[in-house]
Every structure is written in C-alpha cells, then in structure tokens.
Design a protein around this motif. Structure first.
Motif, PDB file in Angstrom:
ATOM      1  N   SER A 182       1.043   9.840   6.310  1.00  0.00           N
ATOM      2  CA  SER A 182       2.218  10.701   6.276  1.00  0.00           C
ATOM      3  C   SER A 182       2.804  10.863   7.673  1.00  0.00           C
ATOM      4  CB  SER A 182       1.821  12.073   5.732  1.00  0.00           C
ATOM      5  OG  SER A 182       2.913  12.933   5.781  1.00  0.00           O
ATOM      6  N   GLU A 223       2.115  19.395  -7.201  1.00  0.00           N
ATOM      7  CA  GLU A 223       2.124  18.232  -6.303  1.00  0.00           C
ATOM      8  C   GLU A 223       0.977  17.300  -6.684  1.00  0.00           C
ATOM      9  OE1 GLU A 223       3.332  16.099  -4.467  1.00  0.00           O
ATOM     10  OE2 GLU A 223       3.428  16.731  -2.374  1.00  0.00           O
ATOM     11  N   ASP A 224       1.141  16.014  -6.392  1.00  0.00           N
ATOM     12  CA  ASP A 224       0.079  15.074  -6.727  1.00  0.00           C
ATOM     13  C   ASP A 224      -1.085  15.143  -5.740  1.00  0.00           C
ATOM     14  OD1 ASP A 224       1.600  14.006  -4.665  1.00  0.00           O
ATOM     15  OD2 ASP A 224       1.851  12.026  -5.561  1.00  0.00           O
ATOM     16  N   ILE A 225      -0.753  15.157  -4.437  1.00  0.00           N
ATOM     17  CA  ILE A 225      -1.833  15.089  -3.448  1.00  0.00           C
ATOM     18  C   ILE A 225      -1.406  15.755  -2.153  1.00  0.00           C
ATOM     19  CG2 ILE A 225      -1.106  12.745  -2.730  1.00  0.00           C
ATOM     20  CD1 ILE A 225      -4.147  12.153  -2.275  1.00  0.00           C
ATOM     21  N   ILE A 226      -2.353  16.469  -1.557  1.00  0.00           N
ATOM     22  CA  ILE A 226      -2.123  17.026  -0.220  1.00  0.00           C
ATOM     23  C   ILE A 226      -3.136  16.369   0.713  1.00  0.00           C
ATOM     24  CG2 ILE A 226      -2.161  19.097   1.234  1.00  0.00           C
ATOM     25  CD1 ILE A 226      -1.175  20.679  -1.209  1.00  0.00           C
ATOM     26  N   ASP A 227      -2.586  15.689   1.712  1.00  0.00           N
ATOM     27  CA  ASP A 227      -3.425  14.948   2.658  1.00  0.00           C
ATOM     28  C   ASP A 227      -3.360  15.669   4.004  1.00  0.00           C
ATOM     29  OD1 ASP A 227      -4.722  13.043   4.180  1.00  0.00           O
ATOM     30  OD2 ASP A 227      -3.215  11.489   3.948  1.00  0.00           O
ATOM     31  N   GLY A 246      -1.043  17.711   4.911  1.00  0.00           N
ATOM     32  CA  GLY A 246      -0.438  19.024   4.710  1.00  0.00           C
ATOM     33  C   GLY A 246       0.986  19.103   5.233  1.00  0.00           C
ATOM     34  N   LYS A 298      -7.249  16.001   0.103  1.00  0.00           N
ATOM     35  CA  LYS A 298      -8.165  15.303   1.015  1.00  0.00           C
ATOM     36  C   LYS A 298      -8.432  16.237   2.192  1.00  0.00           C
ATOM     37  CE  LYS A 298      -6.072  10.721   0.436  1.00  0.00           C
ATOM     38  NZ  LYS A 298      -5.308   9.707   1.180  1.00  0.00           N
ATOM     39  N   LYS A 326      -9.652   8.500   1.532  1.00  0.00           N
ATOM     40  CA  LYS A 326      -9.350   7.100   1.189  1.00  0.00           C
ATOM     41  C   LYS A 326      -7.998   7.069   0.508  1.00  0.00           C
ATOM     42  CE  LYS A 326     -13.965   5.376   0.891  1.00  0.00           C
ATOM     43  NZ  LYS A 326     -15.112   5.154   0.050  1.00  0.00           N
ATOM     44  N   VAL A 353      -5.663   6.495  -2.346  1.00  0.00           N
ATOM     45  CA  VAL A 353      -5.828   6.391  -3.798  1.00  0.00           C
ATOM     46  C   VAL A 353      -4.498   6.116  -4.496  1.00  0.00           C
ATOM     47  CG1 VAL A 353      -7.918   7.807  -3.941  1.00  0.00           C
ATOM     48  CG2 VAL A 353      -5.680   8.920  -4.051  1.00  0.00           C
ATOM     49  N   LEU A 369       0.326   8.238  -8.553  1.00  0.00           N
ATOM     50  CA  LEU A 369       0.331   7.892  -7.126  1.00  0.00           C
ATOM     51  C   LEU A 369       0.532   6.398  -6.931  1.00  0.00           C
ATOM     52  CD1 LEU A 369      -2.247  10.291  -7.288  1.00  0.00           C
ATOM     53  CD2 LEU A 369      -1.442  10.218  -4.949  1.00  0.00           C
TER      54      LEU A 369
HETATM   55  P1  IMP Z   1       0.740  14.693   3.433  1.00  0.00           P
HETATM   56  O1  IMP Z   1       2.099  15.040   3.959  1.00  0.00           O
HETATM   57  O2  IMP Z   1      -0.056  13.869   4.408  1.00  0.00           O
HETATM   58  O3  IMP Z   1      -0.038  15.885   2.942  1.00  0.00           O
HETATM   59  O4  IMP Z   1       0.901  13.712   2.223  1.00  0.00           O
HETATM   60  C1  IMP Z   1       1.571  14.033   1.147  1.00  0.00           C
HETATM   61  C2  IMP Z   1       2.205  12.808   0.521  1.00  0.00           C
HETATM   62  O5  IMP Z   1       1.699  11.574   1.033  1.00  0.00           O
HETATM   63  C3  IMP Z   1       1.875  12.823  -0.928  1.00  0.00           C
HETATM   64  O6  IMP Z   1       2.839  13.548  -1.644  1.00  0.00           O
HETATM   65  C4  IMP Z   1       1.843  11.362  -1.270  1.00  0.00           C
HETATM   66  O7  IMP Z   1       3.146  10.930  -1.586  1.00  0.00           O
HETATM   67  C5  IMP Z   1       1.418  10.676  -0.005  1.00  0.00           C
HETATM   68  N1  IMP Z   1      -0.019  10.369  -0.016  1.00  0.00           N
HETATM   69  C6  IMP Z   1      -0.979  10.916   0.751  1.00  0.00           C
HETATM   70  N2  IMP Z   1      -2.178  10.375   0.501  1.00  0.00           N
HETATM   71  C7  IMP Z   1      -1.970   9.460  -0.466  1.00  0.00           C
HETATM   72  C8  IMP Z   1      -2.841   8.553  -1.183  1.00  0.00           C
HETATM   73  O8  IMP Z   1      -4.070   8.479  -0.989  1.00  0.00           O
HETATM   74  N3  IMP Z   1      -2.256   7.778  -2.116  1.00  0.00           N
HETATM   75  C9  IMP Z   1      -0.923   7.812  -2.395  1.00  0.00           C
HETATM   76  N4  IMP Z   1      -0.077   8.641  -1.757  1.00  0.00           N
HETATM   77  C10 IMP Z   1      -0.599   9.451  -0.804  1.00  0.00           C
END
Ligand code: IMP
Ligand code: MG
Length: 182
Positions: free
Chosen positions: A81, A104-108, A110, A136, A156, A158, A163
């Motif tokens: 991100s 939301e699908d995923i928070i990596d 943030g 994550k 990792k 995913v 996604l």
């Molecule tokens: P963040 O801003 O790093 O929290 O990431 C949020 C966005 O990054 C998510 O809404 C996803 O679109 C994308 N993302 C983060 N990790 C993954 C993953 O493992 N697979 C697919 N998309 C991801």
C-alpha cells in the motif's frame, strides 16, 4: 456450496476455505446485530475488494440497514500500500447523523482505512464502526480502530473471495496465498 479447487489457480495455496469463511461471517453477523440492537445503520462497502464479503455479511445482519459503496483505488498495482488513495466512485448520499458500519476486505498497513476514516468523519456521521474480513497485524504502519475482524492472517499477499492480484483471482471462493510471479 462452492468448491475449494479451481482448474487454473495452481499458484494459490488455500489459507481459509469457503466453509470457514461462511462460519466466521455467521458469527460476525450475530455480534454486529447484537451490538446495534434494532437501530438502523448504513453499511458502506469499500470497493472493489469487499464485494463478496459485503454480500455475505449483510445477509447475516438482522437490522434495518441501508447500503452504500465507495470505490477506491490505491495508486498502482503494487502489492504494498502506498497510502495514497483515489476515490473512483463516491457515496450516493449524505451520511450525516447516520450510524455507519464500514465493511472492508483487508487492513494491512492501515493507511487506506486511516484515509477513509478521516474522509468519512468530515461528513459528520453519528458513529463509525469498522468491520474487516482480514487483518495483517504485522503489516501495521498506522493504528486504526477496528471493531470486528474476521481473521488475523500472516504478512503474506492473499487473493480470492474478492481480493485480487492485478485484477485477478477475485472470484475464488476461498482465500489463498498467491505464490505466482509478481
Ligand atoms: P493498507 O492500506 O495497507 O491497509 O491496505 C489496504 C488495501 O490494500 C486493501 O484494501 C487491499 O486492496 C490491498 N491489500 C493489502 N494487502 C493485500 C493482500 O494481501 N491481497 C490483496 N490486496 C491487499
Ligand atoms: Mg481493498
């Protein structure tokens, strides 16, 4: 019931199968329903990644709810991100005074959620809660309040169940680790 094997997904290793996803969403639905009682809420899905999770979770919410979507895209197709978020499609109505649930699908890192929370707060909803299918914890760069998490997963990349990797794999009925070429 969806199967867990697909002919063309040989580079994806199953992490969470369709049955576990379904069971966890049923639990989340009960918890969220209990939290709100019978208050009307506005459920906002973050597109595109949320589309399958959104469809499944709203059917488990025994609440008078309305649905909204916001389309966002992190710049580029990188697997990390950037925190720079572009709104590709905005909400269709005001959320002022509403009890908002973000799906939301995923928070990596943030970073995306921090941006969205700041953006939504300027629209003056009564409350904002966050439900994410995946989190994550090891990826955290900024801490954001998360009210409901489906699964905490390792750091990792995913794919599946909404996604994508460069637009692909959203239609897999399970969540898997992508081991293919980057
Ligand atoms: P963040 O801003 O790093 O929290 O990431 C949020 C966005 O990054 C998510 O809404 C996803 O679109 C994308 N993302 C983060 N990790 C993954 C993953 O493992 N697979 C697919 N998309 C991801
Ligand atoms: Mg996303």
């Amino acid at each position: 019931m969806a199967t867990n094997t697909i002919k063309w997904d040989h580079n994806v290793e199953v992490l969470i199968d369709a049955k576990r996803i379904d069971e966890r969403i049923t639990e989340l639905g009960r918890e969220i329903t209990a939290h709100y009682g019978d208050k009307p809420i506005c459920v906002i899905g973050i597109l595109k990644g949320c589309f399958l999770f959104f469809a499944d979770i709203v059917r488990k919410l025994d609440l008078p709810l309305s649905t909204e979507f916001i389309g966002i895209s992190s710049y580029g197709d990188a697997t990390e991100s950037s925190g720079v978020v572009q709104i590709t499609a905005d909400l269709t109505r005001s959320i002022e005074g509403a009890d908002v649930l973000i799906v939301e699908d995923i928070i990596d890192t943030g970073l995306t959620m921090r941006y969205l929370l700041e953006n939504f707060r300027t629209r003056r909803p009564k409350s904002i809660k966050v439900c994410t299918l995946l989190h994550k914890p090891e990826g955290t760069k900024v801490k954001v309040p998360i009210d409901w998490v489906g699964f905490e997963i390792p750091n990792k990349f995913v794919v599946g169940y909404g996604l994508d990797y460069v637009g692909r794999f959203r239609n897999l009925p399970y969540i898997g680790v992508y081991n293919g070429p980057t």
